[in-house]
Design an enzyme around this catalytic site. Structure first.
Site, PDB file in Angstrom:
ATOM      1  N   HIS A   1      19.052   3.212 -12.718  1.00 16.37           N
ATOM      2  CA  HIS A   1      18.857   1.754 -12.765  1.00 16.37           C
ATOM      3  C   HIS A   1      20.146   0.978 -12.515  1.00 16.37           C
ATOM      4  CE1 HIS A   1      19.375   1.903 -17.440  1.00 16.37           C
ATOM      5  NE2 HIS A   1      20.482   1.425 -16.917  1.00 16.37           N
TER       6      HIS A   1
ATOM      7  N   ASP B   1      19.056   7.135 -15.084  1.00 21.30           N
ATOM      8  CA  ASP B   1      17.836   7.193 -14.259  1.00 21.30           C
ATOM      9  C   ASP B   1      17.989   6.405 -12.960  1.00 21.30           C
ATOM     10  OD1 ASP B   1      17.782   4.567 -15.120  1.00 21.30           O
ATOM     11  OD2 ASP B   1      15.804   4.677 -16.077  1.00 21.30           O
TER      12      ASP B   1
ATOM     13  N   GLU C   1      14.670  -0.870 -13.575  1.00 20.15           N
ATOM     14  CA  GLU C   1      14.330   0.535 -13.744  1.00 20.15           C
ATOM     15  C   GLU C   1      13.693   1.076 -12.457  1.00 20.15           C
ATOM     16  OE1 GLU C   1      15.547   2.087 -16.060  1.00 20.15           O
ATOM     17  OE2 GLU C   1      15.070   1.382 -18.077  1.00 20.15           O
TER      18      GLU C   1
ATOM     19  N   ASP D   1      22.211  -8.885 -17.949  1.00 21.01           N
ATOM     20  CA  ASP D   1      20.995  -8.657 -18.730  1.00 21.01           C
ATOM     21  C   ASP D   1      21.195  -8.867 -20.229  1.00 21.01           C
ATOM     22  OD1 ASP D   1      22.644  -6.388 -18.913  1.00 21.01           O
ATOM     23  OD2 ASP D   1      21.398  -5.257 -17.529  1.00 21.01           O
TER      24      ASP D   1
END
Ligand code: F6R
Length: 261
Positions: A138, A136, A143, A67
């Site tokens: 991811h 979280d 996400e 990413d």
């Protein structure tokens, strides 16, 4: 899913480094999927040392990063282009023309994402994908709520991820809202996945990914469907697992033909 718990992040990173080195020695022209962030930093230091001291050769390898931030200059100190250069590429002999990182400055994001997917396919697919885990849950920057079949595309970061990553910027407001990330479908096509997660802040996401139901609400849980996924943890990130003692026992009692690490 093989869960390997070592006392410290450094020891877990050593196992990861040996796995990457084995992959490269068995297949010098391996295609490696790379992650950024705090988690793989030690792994990259160890690989750089293996290159320097033992001649671990990256010259035939191809790399694809997961990413990059959108609209962040690649020369910005917090860009993943900079991270990779400083933490890894400048310390090993990977050829720059074999390095691929999504271009967050590109005008046509869709065309760029399609060509990133094409480049992965043309390289023969990813042999070994290194992954970190968001607090979280991811994977890459997929996400919670990301399609389990997603491909490389633009995503909007959650506020939690922006806050988590503020430490790389001068302030939380500076963290971009958008990223280009490989999709979960892209990641799942890798032949082997190595998920690393360290520290107490990752404990809940690790437990949900390893022992919770497979759900788009916890992208890390999709790795339960991967045929060759290894999860490397330290004691703190493993602290919410209900079967931690079992995983430790499995690792300590591996049959000798499996203990090549
Ligand atoms: C980075 C990436 C992210 C990170 C995750 C954990 O390329 O894809 O999924 O791995 O946000 O980040 P750290 O390691 O900084 O806690």
């Amino acid at each position: 899913m093989e869960v390997i718990i070592l006392p410290t992040a450094s020891e877990a990173s050593e196992v990861a480094a040996r796995l990457v080195a084995r992959q490269l020695r068995e297949k010098p022209n391996s295609v490696l999927g790379l992650a950024t962030g705090s988690t793989p930093s030690r792994l990259y230091q160890l690989l750089a040392r293996m290159h320097r001291e033992d001649g671990l050769d990256f010259s035939k390898a191809t790399t694809f990063n997961l990413d990059e931030y959108v609209n962040l200059d690649p020369n910005h100190p917090a860009s993943y282009h900079q991270f990779m250069e400083e933490n890894f590429f400048s310390h090993v002999n990977v050829r720059r023309e074999s390095v691929h990182i999504p271009d967050g400055m590109v005008a046509d994001v869709r065309a760029h994402c399609a060509s990133y997917e094409r480049a992965i396919r043309e390289a023969g697919g990813i042999d070994l994908q290194i992954l970190g885990l968001g607090s979280d849950g991811h994977l890459g920057f997929n996400e919670p709520g990301s399609s389990l079949a997603s491909r490389t595309r633009i995503k909007t970061l959650t506020e939690r991820t922006r806050t988590d990553n503020a430490r790389f910027f001068t302030g939380a407001q500076e963290v971009p809202h958008h990223v280009i990330t490989m999709g979960l479908g892209t990641i799942m096509e890798s032949r082997m996945c190595l998920l690393l997660a360290f520290g107490k802040a990752k404990a809940e996401a690790v437990a949900a990914s390893v022992e919770g139901p497979v759900t788009a609400s916890v992208p890390g849980s999709l790795l339960q469907f991967h045929p060759q996924a290894k999860v490397l943890l330290d004691a703190e990130s493993a602290s919410s697992l209900t079967r931690a003692e079992y995983y430790r026992g499995v690792y300590q009692n591996k049959p000798s033909w499996q203990t090549d690490l």
